[in-house]
Design a protein around this motif. Structure first.
Motif, PDB file in Angstrom:
ATOM      1  N   ALA A  99      82.538  -1.921  72.121  1.00 24.35           N
ATOM      2  CA  ALA A  99      81.386  -1.193  72.101  1.00 24.35           C
ATOM      3  C   ALA A  99      81.920   0.540  73.481  1.00 24.35           C
ATOM      4  O   ALA A  99      81.441   1.377  72.973  1.00 24.35           O
ATOM      5  CB  ALA A  99      79.445  -1.824  72.137  1.00 24.35           C
ATOM      6  N   ASP A 100      82.392  -0.986  74.450  1.00 21.23           N
ATOM      7  CA  ASP A 100      82.983   0.837  75.884  1.00 21.23           C
ATOM      8  C   ASP A 100      84.352   1.505  75.434  1.00 21.23           C
ATOM      9  O   ASP A 100      83.808   2.389  75.376  1.00 21.23           O
ATOM     10  CB  ASP A 100      83.218  -0.095  77.260  1.00 21.23           C
ATOM     11  CG  ASP A 100      81.699  -1.093  77.473  1.00 21.23           C
ATOM     12  OD1 ASP A 100      80.516  -0.609  77.094  1.00 21.23           O
ATOM     13  OD2 ASP A 100      81.992  -2.212  77.975  1.00 21.23           O
ATOM     14  N   VAL A 101      84.448   1.543  74.577  1.00 21.95           N
ATOM     15  CA  VAL A 101      85.956   1.867  74.651  1.00 21.95           C
ATOM     16  C   VAL A 101      85.390   3.202  73.439  1.00 21.95           C
ATOM     17  O   VAL A 101      85.983   4.331  73.491  1.00 21.95           O
ATOM     18  CB  VAL A 101      87.107   1.479  73.574  1.00 21.95           C
ATOM     19  CG1 VAL A 101      87.928   1.838  73.105  1.00 21.95           C
ATOM     20  CG2 VAL A 101      87.235   0.175  74.900  1.00 21.95           C
ATOM     21  N   GLN A 102      84.361   2.984  72.628  1.00 18.90           N
ATOM     22  CA  GLN A 102      84.026   3.539  71.300  1.00 18.90           C
ATOM     23  C   GLN A 102      83.261   4.511  72.643  1.00 18.90           C
ATOM     24  O   GLN A 102      82.886   5.755  72.141  1.00 18.90           O
ATOM     25  CB  GLN A 102      83.212   2.939  70.245  1.00 18.90           C
ATOM     26  CG  GLN A 102      83.880   2.404  69.537  1.00 18.90           C
ATOM     27  CD  GLN A 102      85.269   2.815  68.442  1.00 18.90           C
ATOM     28  OE1 GLN A 102      84.879   4.461  68.517  1.00 18.90           O
ATOM     29  NE2 GLN A 102      86.038   2.616  68.688  1.00 18.90           N
ATOM     30  N   TRP A 103      82.762   4.310  73.163  1.00 16.64           N
ATOM     31  CA  TRP A 103      81.478   5.069  74.186  1.00 16.64           C
ATOM     32  C   TRP A 103      82.862   5.981  74.689  1.00 16.64           C
ATOM     33  O   TRP A 103      82.449   7.552  74.849  1.00 16.64           O
ATOM     34  CB  TRP A 103      80.788   4.159  75.564  1.00 16.64           C
ATOM     35  CG  TRP A 103      79.615   5.840  75.795  1.00 16.64           C
ATOM     36  CD1 TRP A 103      78.380   5.568  75.855  1.00 16.64           C
ATOM     37  CD2 TRP A 103      79.938   6.136  76.936  1.00 16.64           C
ATOM     38  NE1 TRP A 103      77.942   6.657  76.348  1.00 16.64           N
ATOM     39  CE2 TRP A 103      78.941   6.755  77.050  1.00 16.64           C
ATOM     40  CE3 TRP A 103      81.288   6.437  77.986  1.00 16.64           C
ATOM     41  CZ2 TRP A 103      79.327   7.426  78.386  1.00 16.64           C
ATOM     42  CZ3 TRP A 103      81.136   6.839  78.492  1.00 16.64           C
ATOM     43  CH2 TRP A 103      80.263   8.031  78.597  1.00 16.64           C
ATOM     44  N   LEU A 104      83.976   5.676  75.209  1.00 11.39           N
ATOM     45  CA  LEU A 104      84.360   6.327  75.688  1.00 11.39           C
ATOM     46  C   LEU A 104      85.275   7.064  75.399  1.00 11.39           C
ATOM     47  O   LEU A 104      85.189   8.447  75.103  1.00 11.39           O
ATOM     48  CB  LEU A 104      86.004   5.622  76.391  1.00 11.39           C
ATOM     49  CG  LEU A 104      85.689   4.808  77.413  1.00 11.39           C
ATOM     50  CD1 LEU A 104      86.757   3.815  77.678  1.00 11.39           C
ATOM     51  CD2 LEU A 104      85.103   5.918  79.214  1.00 11.39           C
ATOM     52  N   GLN A 105      85.407   6.991  74.042  1.00 10.82           N
ATOM     53  CA  GLN A 105      85.761   8.381  72.663  1.00 10.82           C
ATOM     54  C   GLN A 105      85.168   9.078  72.116  1.00 10.82           C
ATOM     55  O   GLN A 105      84.660  10.762  72.088  1.00 10.82           O
ATOM     56  CB  GLN A 105      86.039   7.402  71.383  1.00 10.82           C
ATOM     57  CG  GLN A 105      86.235   8.178  70.263  1.00 10.82           C
ATOM     58  CD  GLN A 105      88.422   8.352  69.814  1.00 10.82           C
ATOM     59  OE1 GLN A 105      88.365   8.595  71.446  1.00 10.82           O
ATOM     60  NE2 GLN A 105      88.303   9.147  69.118  1.00 10.82           N
ATOM     61  N   ALA A 106      83.293   8.478  72.698  1.00  5.61           N
ATOM     62  CA  ALA A 106      82.555  10.112  72.250  1.00  5.61           C
ATOM     63  C   ALA A 106      82.152  10.745  73.395  1.00  5.61           C
ATOM     64  O   ALA A 106      81.787  11.632  73.279  1.00  5.61           O
ATOM     65  CB  ALA A 106      81.411   9.180  71.660  1.00  5.61           C
ATOM     66  N   HIS A 107      82.511  10.183  74.591  1.00  3.80           N
ATOM     67  CA  HIS A 107      82.002  11.081  76.085  1.00  3.80           C
ATOM     68  C   HIS A 107      83.226  11.772  76.776  1.00  3.80           C
ATOM     69  O   HIS A 107      83.093  12.010  78.333  1.00  3.80           O
ATOM     70  CB  HIS A 107      80.725  10.429  76.504  1.00  3.80           C
ATOM     71  CG  HIS A 107      79.635  10.370  75.513  1.00  3.80           C
ATOM     72  ND1 HIS A 107      78.922  11.049  75.445  1.00  3.80           N
ATOM     73  CD2 HIS A 107      79.478   8.817  75.413  1.00  3.80           C
ATOM     74  CE1 HIS A 107      77.337  10.232  74.801  1.00  3.80           C
ATOM     75  NE2 HIS A 107      78.521   9.302  75.100  1.00  3.80           N
ATOM     76  N   VAL A 108      84.181  11.261  75.890  1.00  3.92           N
ATOM     77  CA  VAL A 108      85.806  11.453  77.192  1.00  3.92           C
ATOM     78  C   VAL A 108      86.807  12.859  76.408  1.00  3.92           C
ATOM     79  O   VAL A 108      86.562  11.746  75.548  1.00  3.92           O
ATOM     80  CB  VAL A 108      86.494  10.293  77.843  1.00  3.92           C
ATOM     81  CG1 VAL A 108      87.710  10.909  78.982  1.00  3.92           C
ATOM     82  CG2 VAL A 108      85.660   9.317  79.048  1.00  3.92           C
ATOM     83  N   ALA A 109      87.449  13.444  77.422  1.00  3.45           N
ATOM     84  CA  ALA A 109      88.147  14.184  77.034  1.00  3.45           C
ATOM     85  C   ALA A 109      89.221  14.278  77.964  1.00  3.45           C
ATOM     86  O   ALA A 109      89.207  14.248  78.777  1.00  3.45           O
ATOM     87  CB  ALA A 109      87.254  15.322  76.651  1.00  3.45           C
ATOM     88  N   ILE A 110      90.457  14.349  77.410  1.00  9.77           N
ATOM     89  CA  ILE A 110      91.466  14.321  78.753  1.00  9.77           C
ATOM     90  C   ILE A 110      92.505  14.948  77.775  1.00  9.77           C
ATOM     91  O   ILE A 110      92.912  15.399  77.089  1.00  9.77           O
ATOM     92  CB  ILE A 110      92.291  12.912  78.158  1.00  9.77           C
ATOM     93  CG1 ILE A 110      91.490  11.271  78.519  1.00  9.77           C
ATOM     94  CG2 ILE A 110      94.109  12.719  79.322  1.00  9.77           C
ATOM     95  CD1 ILE A 110      92.845  10.381  77.606  1.00  9.77           C
ATOM     96  N   LEU A 111      92.529  15.754  79.278  1.00  7.58           N
ATOM     97  CA  LEU A 111      93.449  17.044  79.444  1.00  7.58           C
ATOM     98  C   LEU A 111      95.535  16.970  79.789  1.00  7.58           C
ATOM     99  O   LEU A 111      95.257  15.763  80.234  1.00  7.58           O
ATOM    100  CB  LEU A 111      93.058  18.443  80.742  1.00  7.58           C
ATOM    101  CG  LEU A 111      92.241  18.438  80.650  1.00  7.58           C
ATOM    102  CD1 LEU A 111      91.723  19.731  81.905  1.00  7.58           C
ATOM    103  CD2 LEU A 111      91.203  19.613  79.486  1.00  7.58           C
ATOM    104  N   SER A 112      95.681  17.410  78.298  1.00  6.99           N
ATOM    105  CA  SER A 112      96.505  17.558  78.697  1.00  6.99           C
ATOM    106  C   SER A 112      98.054  18.694  78.553  1.00  6.99           C
ATOM    107  O   SER A 112      97.500  19.566  77.232  1.00  6.99           O
ATOM    108  CB  SER A 112      97.441  16.331  77.373  1.00  6.99           C
ATOM    109  OG  SER A 112      99.241  16.445  77.149  1.00  6.99           O
TER     110      SER A 112
END
Length: 261
Positions: A99-112
């Protein structure tokens, strides 16, 4: 809110993966265009372009040649499990619940540099292409010109789905790729300092780790508002209101706390 991170130079494509459902990267056409340019470079040119050893240059030339438009379990893995630098050691995603990983998926962006922006579970093939690289393409002299306003527009769209706030936990090199003139979202910067002598200063490797720690803490706390970030207290950090303002949150700790961590 949307938390923005930098990628890492170190990659891990060997450790076992947990059972997660990956997502597909969003800027594959752009990445393929960059790969096309990189494939024209000899190992020595790659070494000079990115200040790499001959061994690392040869490794990345091989990566460019192996890169494919189709992302599969054999040639890629979710970005959050592939990056392996200080930020990602602080984040320690493997110890988080699904569930924490899913929160990251919804709230985190990684520049590349290669992929533009990655969500944590976006498939990623191994690469080395730092955002500050002066790679000549049809769009300009460097990657900042290549990406133009694309990244700003994407981050705006993500932030608008929530409260319209971007929390910048990326390095200057990477966040510089976000065209602030095209960005309408509010940007909040987090700064991490350690006591050194009579004052406080940013210690690079410690600040990188702290960005990962902040991201981890935000996921565990399910942070929703900027003021909630002030409660961050992992590894000795405390919010310093006297040197902060609404859009620049400073967190400080004693050097001894960092050594203990």
């Amino acid at each position: 809110m949307l938390l923005v991170l930098s990628p890492a130079k170190s990659l891990d494509y060997e450790s076992p993966l947990p059972a997660v459902t990956p997502s597909e990267p969003l800027f594959v056409d752009d990445a393929a265009e960059l790969i096309g340019v990189l494939r024209t470079l000899a190992p020595q040119q790659v070494a000079e372009l990115m200040d790499l050893s001959d061994t690392l240059a040869a490794l990345n030339v091989a990566r460019y040649q192996a890169w494919q438009r189709e992302f599969t379990p054999d040639n890629s893995r979710p970005a959050i499990y592939a990056f392996n630098g200080d930020v990602y050691e602080g984040l320690d995603v493997r110890s988080l619940a699904p569930a924490d990983v899913q929160w990251l998926q919804a709230h985190v962006a990684i520049l590349s540099g290669l992929y533009g922006v990655l969500r944590p579970l976006d498939r990623m093939q191994p690469y080395r292409l730092e955002m500050g690289t002066r790679l000549l393409t049809s769009r300009g002299r460097n990657l900042y010109q290549f990406w133009g306003a694309r990244l700003a527009r994407y981050l705006d769209s993500r932030a608008a789905q929530d409260d319209g706030v971007i929390v910048n936990l990326a390095s200057e090199e990477y966040f510089k790729a976000v065209d602030r003139r095209a960005l309408t979202a509010r940007v909040v910067q987090c700064v991490f300092e350690e006591r050194r002598g009579a004052g406080y200063k940013v210690i690079s490797f410690a600040a990188k780790r702290a960005r990962g720690l902040m991201t981890r803490w935000a996921a565990l706390q399910r942070v929703q508002r900027v003021p909630d970030l002030q409660g961050f207290d992992l590894e000795g950090y405390r919010f310093a209101p006297g040197v902060s303002d609404a859009d620049r949150l400073v967190f400080r700790r004693d050097a001894a706390a960092g050594a203990a961590a």
